[in-house]
Enzyme design. Structure first.
Site, PDB file in Angstrom:
ATOM      1  N   CYS A 170     -17.630 -19.334  10.184  1.00  0.00           N
ATOM      2  CA  CYS A 170     -17.048 -18.232   9.409  1.00  0.00           C
ATOM      3  C   CYS A 170     -16.138 -18.716   8.280  1.00  0.00           C
ATOM      4  CB  CYS A 170     -16.287 -17.288  10.334  1.00  0.00           C
ATOM      5  SG  CYS A 170     -15.002 -18.074  11.307  1.00  0.00           S
TER       6      CYS A 170
ATOM      7  N   ASP B 281      -9.113 -13.217   5.721  1.00  0.00           N
ATOM      8  CA  ASP B 281      -8.146 -12.151   5.449  1.00  0.00           C
ATOM      9  C   ASP B 281      -7.636 -11.503   6.730  1.00  0.00           C
ATOM     10  OD1 ASP B 281     -10.744 -10.890   5.727  1.00  0.00           O
ATOM     11  OD2 ASP B 281      -9.846  -9.050   4.990  1.00  0.00           O
TER      12      ASP B 281
ATOM     13  N   CYS C 198       0.856  -1.184   0.000  1.00  0.00           N
ATOM     14  CA  CYS C 198       0.000   0.000   0.000  1.00  0.00           C
ATOM     15  C   CYS C 198       0.890   1.231   0.000  1.00  0.00           C
ATOM     16  CB  CYS C 198      -0.909   0.006   1.236  1.00  0.00           C
ATOM     17  SG  CYS C 198      -2.083   1.391   1.279  1.00  0.00           S
TER      18      CYS C 198
END
Length: 377
Positions: A265, A281, A16
């Site tokens: 999940c 993630d 990023c």
């Protein structure tokens, strides 16, 4: 073939061009050799993942995240959509992009609108809140640019969902944050509480982590804002807040779309830039690694014992939860929130938040659920 499946793709891994203080994903670059900026998905890997998703789902959803996926440029996403249309063969599919929005422009906005992308923009609230932690690599606040680019998306009729992280600092300003979003036309909101280990003291949480008490207060005030803007006469929401929408689904006897509140999940897979597959993630790590898509197909990964076992870990919420009257609303919360504060001893960090919020909101949710049942019977 499963009808609905989701693949969360990290096409540039953890890279990023910002340096947000609370970012949990930047460290994931250490899982792979070389500079993070070189962790770019090849066209072969991109095509393989898209082809496999259409092979194992009749209505796949692709969620593009990072790092910051727009660093790859618009041509990468044009190619991705072209491949999707090629392999879809008439099947419906959906795309979502999660971005800090700093690199977007009118050409991006036109593409995202034309190709029906849902865009999640990381925006924490008004400037003093957003710039407190969301800074560039020179330490400068990013608010003005993010607001400008997010507004540009709205002007192009791109569906925008603001993704706001809740820290100990921002939890002080629930009403200001909510009103800011509404006043600027961001009516779809998702709030994510932040709790991470303190790298300088592994027996405590990082200073930006929101405490259970603060998050509980935040939820109650935010809920009052949300319900105040709810048109009960016509049963129309002015704003959508994902957590509240999902809780309301529970009161209506429906499954929520928010994985935090689901019983298990393992509803999606994560694909890293090189095709490595993981179960979550938030917990990309060797112990959630399922294999690489070149050796383990997405179909095999979705039904693998390791992925199923990961999902079932959520149900291991302990004796205290089993006797809780609110268990069927939260099912112990997010698995990651049980492991980032050693003082929680494996219990959900936000349990106290829920115990504060659910009783306070119970009667309002029951009233809403009754209104919906009468309206739609």
């Amino acid at each position: 073939m499963n009808s609905l499946r989701t693949l969360l793709i990290k096409p540039i891994g953890a890279f990023c061009n910002l340096a947000c203080t609370y970012c949990f994903y930047l460290d994931k670059q250490n899982l792979y050799p070389g500079p993070a900026s070189t962790h770019k998905m090849s066209q072969d890997t991109l095509e393989l993942l898209i082809k496999q998703m259409f092979a194992c789902s009749s209505q796949p959803t692709f969620v593009w995240q990072g790092g910051e996926p727009t660093v790859l440029g618009l041509d990468f996403f044009r190619e991705a959509v072209a491949l999707q249309k090629h392999y879809a063969q008439g099947k419906p599919f959906a795309n979502a992009l999660q971005t800090h929005a700093m690199l977007l422009d009118a050409e991006w906005a036109e593409f995202l609108k034309r190709e029906n992308f849902l865009v999640g923009v990381s925006l924490d609230g008004p400037q003093q809140v957003h710039d407190h932690y969301r800074v560039d690599r020179q330490g400068r606040g990013t608010f003005q640019t993010v607001l400008e680019k997010a507004t540009l998306l709205l002007l192009h009729d791109v569906p925008v969902n603001v993704l706001a992280s809740v820290t100990e600092y921002s939890a002080q300003y629930p009403e200001e944050i909510y009103r800011f979003f509404v006043d600027h036309g961001f009516l779809f909101m998702q709030f994510s509480p932040v709790v991470e280990l303190n790298p300088q003291d592994l027996a405590s949480t990082a200073p930006f982590s929101v405490s259970a008490k603060s998050y509980g207060r935040f939820l109650k005030t935010l809920f009052r804002c949300w319900i105040r803007d709810f048109d009960l006469q016509r049963l129309k929401q002015k704003t959508s807040i994902r957590f509240f929408d999902s809780v309301l689904s529970r009161y209506l006897g429906m499954a929520p779309d928010h994985c935090v509140l689901q019983q298990r999940c393992n509803v999606y897979l994560v694909a890293e830039h090189n095709g490595d597959l993981y179960s979550c993630d938030f917990l990309v790590a060797p112990d959630t690694f399922l294999g690489n898509a070149r050796q383990v197909s997405l179909q095999q990964a979705f039904i693998s014992p390791a992925h199923i076992a990961f999902g079932q870990r959520k149900a291991d919420y302990g004796e205290k939860c089993q006797s809780c009257r609110w268990l069927k609303l939260c099912y112990g919360g997010c698995t990651k929130d049980r492991m980032h504060d050693p003082r929680d001893q494996g219990h959900n960090h936000f349990c106290e938040s829920y115990l504060d919020f659910f009783p306070a909101a119970d009667s309002a949710f029951k009233e809403l659920a009754d209104l919906y049942r009468r309206y739609y019977r």
